[in-house]
Design a protein around this motif. Structure first.
Motif, short mmCIF file in Angstrom:
data_model
loop_
_atom_site.label_atom_id
_atom_site.label_comp_id
_atom_site.label_asym_id
_atom_site.label_seq_id
_atom_site.Cartn_x
_atom_site.Cartn_y
_atom_site.Cartn_z
N PHE A 126 0.83 -1.20 0.00
CA PHE A 126 0.00 0.00 0.00
C PHE A 126 0.86 1.26 0.00
O PHE A 126 0.62 2.20 -0.76
N ASP A 127 1.88 1.29 0.86
CA ASP A 127 2.78 2.45 0.90
C ASP A 127 3.51 2.63 -0.43
O ASP A 127 3.75 3.75 -0.88
N GLY A 128 3.87 1.50 -1.05
CA GLY A 128 4.53 1.58 -2.35
C GLY A 128 3.62 2.14 -3.42
O GLY A 128 4.06 2.92 -4.28
N LEU A 129 2.35 1.77 -3.38
CA LEU A 129 1.39 2.30 -4.34
C LEU A 129 1.19 3.80 -4.14
O LEU A 129 1.07 4.57 -5.11
N ALA A 130 1.16 4.23 -2.88
CA ALA A 130 1.00 5.66 -2.60
C ALA A 130 2.23 6.44 -3.07
O ALA A 130 2.11 7.51 -3.68
N TYR A 131 3.41 5.89 -2.83
CA TYR A 131 4.65 6.53 -3.27
C TYR A 131 4.71 6.55 -4.80
O TYR A 131 5.08 7.56 -5.41
N GLY A 132 4.33 5.44 -5.40
CA GLY A 132 4.30 5.38 -6.86
C GLY A 132 3.29 6.36 -7.44
O GLY A 132 3.51 6.92 -8.52
N SER A 133 2.19 6.58 -6.74
CA SER A 133 1.19 7.55 -7.20
C SER A 133 1.79 8.95 -7.29
O SER A 133 1.55 9.70 -8.24
N ILE B 136 0.44 7.36 -21.12
CA ILE B 136 -0.05 7.49 -19.74
C ILE B 136 0.05 6.15 -19.03
O ILE B 136 0.51 6.06 -17.90
N ARG B 137 -0.34 5.09 -19.73
CA ARG B 137 -0.34 3.76 -19.13
C ARG B 137 1.06 3.32 -18.73
O ARG B 137 1.26 2.79 -17.63
N GLY B 138 2.05 3.53 -19.62
CA GLY B 138 3.41 3.09 -19.33
C GLY B 138 3.99 3.73 -18.09
O GLY B 138 4.45 3.02 -17.17
N PRO B 139 4.03 5.08 -17.99
CA PRO B 139 4.54 5.71 -16.77
C PRO B 139 3.75 5.34 -15.52
O PRO B 139 4.33 5.27 -14.43
N VAL C 170 5.42 0.19 -10.07
CA VAL C 170 6.44 -0.85 -9.87
C VAL C 170 7.64 -0.28 -9.13
O VAL C 170 8.13 -0.87 -8.15
N LEU C 171 8.11 0.88 -9.57
CA LEU C 171 9.27 1.50 -8.92
C LEU C 171 8.96 1.90 -7.49
O LEU C 171 9.79 1.73 -6.59
N GLY C 172 7.75 2.43 -7.26
CA GLY C 172 7.37 2.81 -5.90
C GLY C 172 7.32 1.63 -4.96
O GLY C 172 7.83 1.69 -3.83
N ILE C 173 6.72 0.53 -5.40
CA ILE C 173 6.62 -0.66 -4.55
C ILE C 173 7.99 -1.24 -4.25
O ILE C 173 8.32 -1.56 -3.10
N PHE C 174 8.83 -1.37 -5.29
CA PHE C 174 10.16 -1.95 -5.07
C PHE C 174 11.06 -1.04 -4.24
O PHE C 174 11.89 -1.51 -3.47
#
Length: 288
Positions: free
Chosen positions: A10-17, A239-242, A248-252
């Motif tokens: 969840f934190d990774g998704l928020a950071y990725g957002s 839009i989809r690619g970034p 992915v980058l945020g979660i990892f």
């Protein structure tokens, strides 16, 4: 163990957002306009400082400052594009890189002069602080807001670029500027509006990111590589690619700092190499 993993996810998704919200503007300027704008983080900093100033010194509610951060950064981007950056559209990529890096250092000096070198803090309202328990997992309220905002903006951007007259004009200008100009499309105005839109999104991301990314005069340089990674890995002009790349980058990144803190941010650079080898044209299918 499962709750801990889901919390990190969840934190990774928020950071990725946040990374997506700021980086998608760079995808627009780089992919649609073929302009390498390494100063993109400056407009995120503008939005962040504007939000902090309005909330901390003018007493405005934090949420009310967000639209103003978007508008302020968009106007700053529009002025910069009209006065400075448009002169470099036909210049070499090296000239674009050197000029925009110089713009970054100049902006850092200006921010340092007016706001000092210290960290700024966002005035988050009490109802967005703390956590809410969902299915046995504690989720941060503010991070839920980030994910919701990015979800709405992603849908809005997709509809704007695919279903509106402006989106059709953008696609036409990108495919063939001469033909678009012959059809009566003012390519210069279209590009200026695209640049303003990308800058405004960066400003909104900068305002929302004060609580998580922090804010100081070195912000544009500190996160420059992260924004570039989102565009390069995801593929410029989409839009989809970034969006996928940012998540992915945020979660990892969050997982790497949690499970192997001694390695730190090195995890995402390894991931970048793996993804670029597997998807040389980017996750969105367009070469960045």
């Amino acid at each position: 163990m499962t709750a801990s993993f889901l919390g990190i996810l969840f934190d990774g998704l928020a950071y990725g957002s946040l990374l997506f919200l700021i980086g998608v503007g760079l995808s627009i300027t780089l992919g649609l306009m073929n302009f390498i704008n390494l100063a993109h983080g400056v407009f995120a900093m503008v939005g962040g400082y504007l939000s902090v100033y309005l909330s901390q010194r003018m007493g405005m509610p934090f949420l009310a400052t967000l639209p103003l951060a978007f508008v302020g950064a968009a106007l700053a981007g529009l002025v910069a594009e009209r006065v400075l950056f448009q002169r470099l559209y036909k210049a070499s990529h090296l000239d674009q890189v050197l000029f925009t890096v110089g713009f970054v250092f100049s902006s850092i000096a200006v921010a340092h002069y007016f706001f000092g070198a210290g960290q700024q803090f966002a005035a988050i309202p009490s109802f967005l602080q703390g956590q809410v328990r969902v299915a046995g997992i504690d989720l941060g309220k503010y991070r839920l807001l980030l994910i919701a905002v990015v979800a709405l903006l992603t849908v809005g951007l997709h509809l704007m670029l695919s279903r509106t007259r402006f989106g059709a004009s953008v696609r036409a200008a990108v495919d063939n500027q001469d033909v678009a100009d012959g059809l009566g499309i003012n390519v210069g105005v279209v590009f200026s509006l695209c640049f303003a839109l990308g800058s405004g999104l960066a400003g909104l991301g900068g305002a929302l990111g004060v609580e998580i990314l922090g804010l100081d005069p070195g912000f544009p340089m500190k996160y420059m590589v992260y924004f570039l990674l989102v565009v390069v890995v995801g593929g410029a002009g989409t839009i989809r690619g970034p969006l996928i790349a940012a998540m992915v980058l945020g979660i990892f990144d969050v997982a790497g700092k949690y499970y192997v803190p001694q390695v730190g941010a090195f995890v995402i650079y390894v991931l970048m190499i793996v993804l670029l080898l597997a998807f040389p044209s980017g996750l969105g299918g367009k070469r960045a």
